[in-house]
Design a protein around this motif. Structure first.
Motif, mmCIF file in Angstrom:
data_model
loop_
_atom_site.group_PDB
_atom_site.id
_atom_site.type_symbol
_atom_site.label_atom_id
_atom_site.label_comp_id
_atom_site.label_asym_id
_atom_site.label_seq_id
_atom_site.Cartn_x
_atom_site.Cartn_y
_atom_site.Cartn_z
ATOM 1 N N GLY A 193 0.799 -1.221 0.000
ATOM 2 C CA GLY A 193 0.000 0.000 0.000
ATOM 3 C C GLY A 193 0.830 1.268 0.000
ATOM 4 O O GLY A 193 0.447 2.275 0.595
ATOM 5 N N GLY A 194 1.969 1.232 -0.656
ATOM 6 C CA GLY A 194 2.791 2.435 -0.750
ATOM 7 C C GLY A 194 3.662 2.689 0.462
ATOM 8 O O GLY A 194 4.394 3.668 0.526
ATOM 9 N N LYS A 195 3.629 1.788 1.425
ATOM 10 C CA LYS A 195 4.449 1.964 2.633
ATOM 11 C C LYS A 195 5.802 1.260 2.442
ATOM 12 O O LYS A 195 5.884 0.264 1.742
ATOM 13 N N ASP A 196 6.825 1.779 3.069
ATOM 14 C CA ASP A 196 8.149 1.158 3.016
ATOM 15 C C ASP A 196 8.612 0.903 1.588
ATOM 16 O O ASP A 196 9.127 -0.179 1.263
ATOM 17 N N THR A 197 8.431 1.876 0.734
ATOM 18 C CA THR A 197 8.815 1.695 -0.668
ATOM 19 C C THR A 197 10.325 1.844 -0.853
ATOM 20 O O THR A 197 10.907 2.851 -0.471
ATOM 21 N N MET A 198 10.940 0.845 -1.434
ATOM 22 C CA MET A 198 12.375 0.899 -1.715
ATOM 23 C C MET A 198 12.575 1.407 -3.148
ATOM 24 O O MET A 198 12.282 0.694 -4.111
ATOM 25 N N PRO A 199 13.058 2.648 -3.313
ATOM 26 C CA PRO A 199 13.215 3.209 -4.654
ATOM 27 C C PRO A 199 14.480 2.699 -5.334
ATOM 28 O O PRO A 199 15.524 2.529 -4.694
ATOM 29 N N VAL A 200 14.363 2.463 -6.633
ATOM 30 C CA VAL A 200 15.500 1.934 -7.395
ATOM 31 C C VAL A 200 15.706 2.780 -8.650
ATOM 32 O O VAL A 200 14.739 3.189 -9.294
ATOM 33 N N GLN A 201 16.968 3.034 -8.962
ATOM 34 C CA GLN A 201 17.327 3.646 -10.242
ATOM 35 C C GLN A 201 17.852 2.539 -11.145
ATOM 36 O O GLN A 201 18.776 1.808 -10.776
ATOM 37 N N ILE A 202 17.242 2.432 -12.317
ATOM 38 C CA ILE A 202 17.711 1.459 -13.314
ATOM 39 C C ILE A 202 18.184 2.254 -14.526
ATOM 40 O O ILE A 202 17.538 3.223 -14.931
ATOM 41 N N ILE A 203 19.302 1.852 -15.122
ATOM 42 C CA ILE A 203 19.788 2.495 -16.346
ATOM 43 C C ILE A 203 20.288 1.402 -17.287
ATOM 44 O O ILE A 203 21.007 0.482 -16.857
ATOM 45 N N ARG A 204 19.883 1.495 -18.553
ATOM 46 C CA ARG A 204 20.504 0.635 -19.566
ATOM 47 C C ARG A 204 21.311 1.538 -20.486
ATOM 48 O O ARG A 204 20.800 2.532 -21.006
ATOM 49 N N SER A 205 22.578 1.195 -20.688
ATOM 50 C CA SER A 205 23.466 2.107 -21.401
ATOM 51 C C SER A 205 24.594 1.351 -22.081
ATOM 52 O O SER A 205 25.073 0.330 -21.569
ATOM 53 N N THR A 206 25.050 1.901 -23.203
ATOM 54 C CA THR A 206 26.243 1.331 -23.836
ATOM 55 C C THR A 206 27.461 1.518 -22.923
ATOM 56 O O THR A 206 28.416 0.759 -23.004
ATOM 57 N N GLN A 207 27.392 2.506 -22.046
ATOM 58 C CA GLN A 207 28.511 2.712 -21.108
ATOM 59 C C GLN A 207 28.610 1.569 -20.102
ATOM 60 O O GLN A 207 29.694 1.247 -19.623
ATOM 61 N N VAL A 208 27.466 0.971 -19.777
ATOM 62 C CA VAL A 208 27.491 -0.200 -18.892
ATOM 63 C C VAL A 208 28.087 -1.389 -19.650
ATOM 64 O O VAL A 208 28.914 -2.143 -19.110
ATOM 65 N N GLU A 209 27.690 -1.529 -20.911
ATOM 66 C CA GLU A 209 28.243 -2.623 -21.722
ATOM 67 C C GLU A 209 29.766 -2.497 -21.819
ATOM 68 O O GLU A 209 30.490 -3.489 -21.674
ATOM 69 N N GLU A 210 30.231 -1.263 -22.041
ATOM 70 C CA GLU A 210 31.682 -1.034 -22.153
ATOM 71 C C GLU A 210 32.391 -1.306 -20.830
ATOM 72 O O GLU A 210 33.473 -1.884 -20.790
ATOM 73 N N LEU A 211 31.750 -0.879 -19.755
ATOM 74 C CA LEU A 211 32.336 -1.103 -18.433
ATOM 75 C C LEU A 211 32.532 -2.603 -18.179
ATOM 76 O O LEU A 211 33.601 -3.044 -17.748
#
Ligand code: FES
Length: 286
Positions: A193-211
């Motif tokens: 019910g919206g309580k204790d929400t754990m926020p996440v940042q997701i990114i898909r990038s060619t920089q991740v592939e290179e890393l």
């Protein structure tokens, strides 16, 4: 690698070695990691509390004491993204039985403790009895997935030729196009019910592939999957929720292509994964 200071009080670093086994179910579809587990390090300050070495998206500017913890990514057979979370196991410590969640990922001990700061240690999703499926579900930071709020994040939403702009071209009016396609999501927070929400940042990038391609860091190879990187999106300074290309004001601080926290201008580089040491807070009921 640098060891970060933290605002939390120092703890004794006395630790005890405990043998245990993490169930293999959590590893389904998880690339790059062999048979895992093994040993747990526990700390006298309580279950999951104490001195912890984690892997984080690097803090590169501002008052934050360290980076934000990486969440290793896995996919199910339909391309939905899940954040790997170790199963809890019981260990005996100083004559009492406690529950810890730890496993080995790419040679690094990955555990629930990584997320035990900013009050998250008391969130329902971090408790041993949490009934959570580990899927990332869209929240509402970015316009491109406004109609998907609450739906599970899928790899296909980032690919070219589909319903949405592909990750190699995506852009908004902040920073450069093509540096990475972000999503905001929640994790281990469903049916609350919206309580204790754990926020996440997701990114898909060619920089991740290179890393991943250019590193010999086995944790990075195992945890960053198919061009995706994910982190718990709680600023380690005073716990605001930052964003990658989420705030036009980031440009003033040279952070328009980074994760920027508008509360006090901390900046995190999601394409640099480093080690950080901090004092995790114990889960309150233990
Ligand atoms: S910089 Fe202060 S809360 Fe993020």
């Amino acid at each position: 690698m640098p060891v970060d200071e933290d605002k939390y009080p120092a703890e004794s670093d006395r630790r005890r070695f405990v043998k245990g086994v993490v169930g293999s179910a959590a590893l389904t579809g998880f690339g790059g990691v062999g048979a895992i587990t093994v040993d747990s390090l526990t700390n006298p300050s309580g279950a999951g509390g104490g001195t912890v070495i984690s892997r984080v998206v690097e803090n590169v500017a501002g008052p934050a004491p360290r980076g934000m913890p990486v969440i290793p990514i896995e996919f199910d057979e339909e391309g939905y993204l899940r954040g790997l979370f170790p199963e809890y196991e019981e260990v005996e410590e100083q004559g009492r039985v406690i529950q810890n969640a730890q496993m080995e990922v790419g040679g690094v001990t990955y555990g629930a403790e990584w997320f035990q700061y900013c009050g998250v240690q008391s969130y329902a999703g971090l408790q041993p009895d949490a009934d959570q499926d580990n899927y990332f579900r869209y929240s509402n930071e970015y316009e491109w997935h406004a109609d998907l709020e609450g739906e599970r994040v899928n790899r296909s939403h980032f690919e070219p030729g589909g319903e949405f702009v592909g990750y190699e071209e995506w852009g908004n009016d902040i920073g450069d196009d093509g540096v990475g396609k972000p999503a905001s999501a929640t994790w281990r927070s469903q049916d609350q019910g919206g309580k204790d929400t754990m926020p996440v940042q997701i990114i898909r990038s060619t920089q991740v592939e290179e890393l991943v391609e250019n590193t010999d860091d086995e944790f990075v190879q195992a945890a960053l999957n198919d061009g995706f990187v994910a982190n718990l999106n709680k600023c380690t300074h005073f716990c605001c929720v930052p964003g990658f290309k989420a705030t036009s004001g980031a440009a003033k601080f040279g952070a328009e292509n980074d994760i920027y926290c508008q509360c006090h201008q901390s900046v995190y580089d999601p394409f640099s994964i480093v080690e950080a040491q901090f004092t995790a807070l114990p889960r309150p009921e233990e």
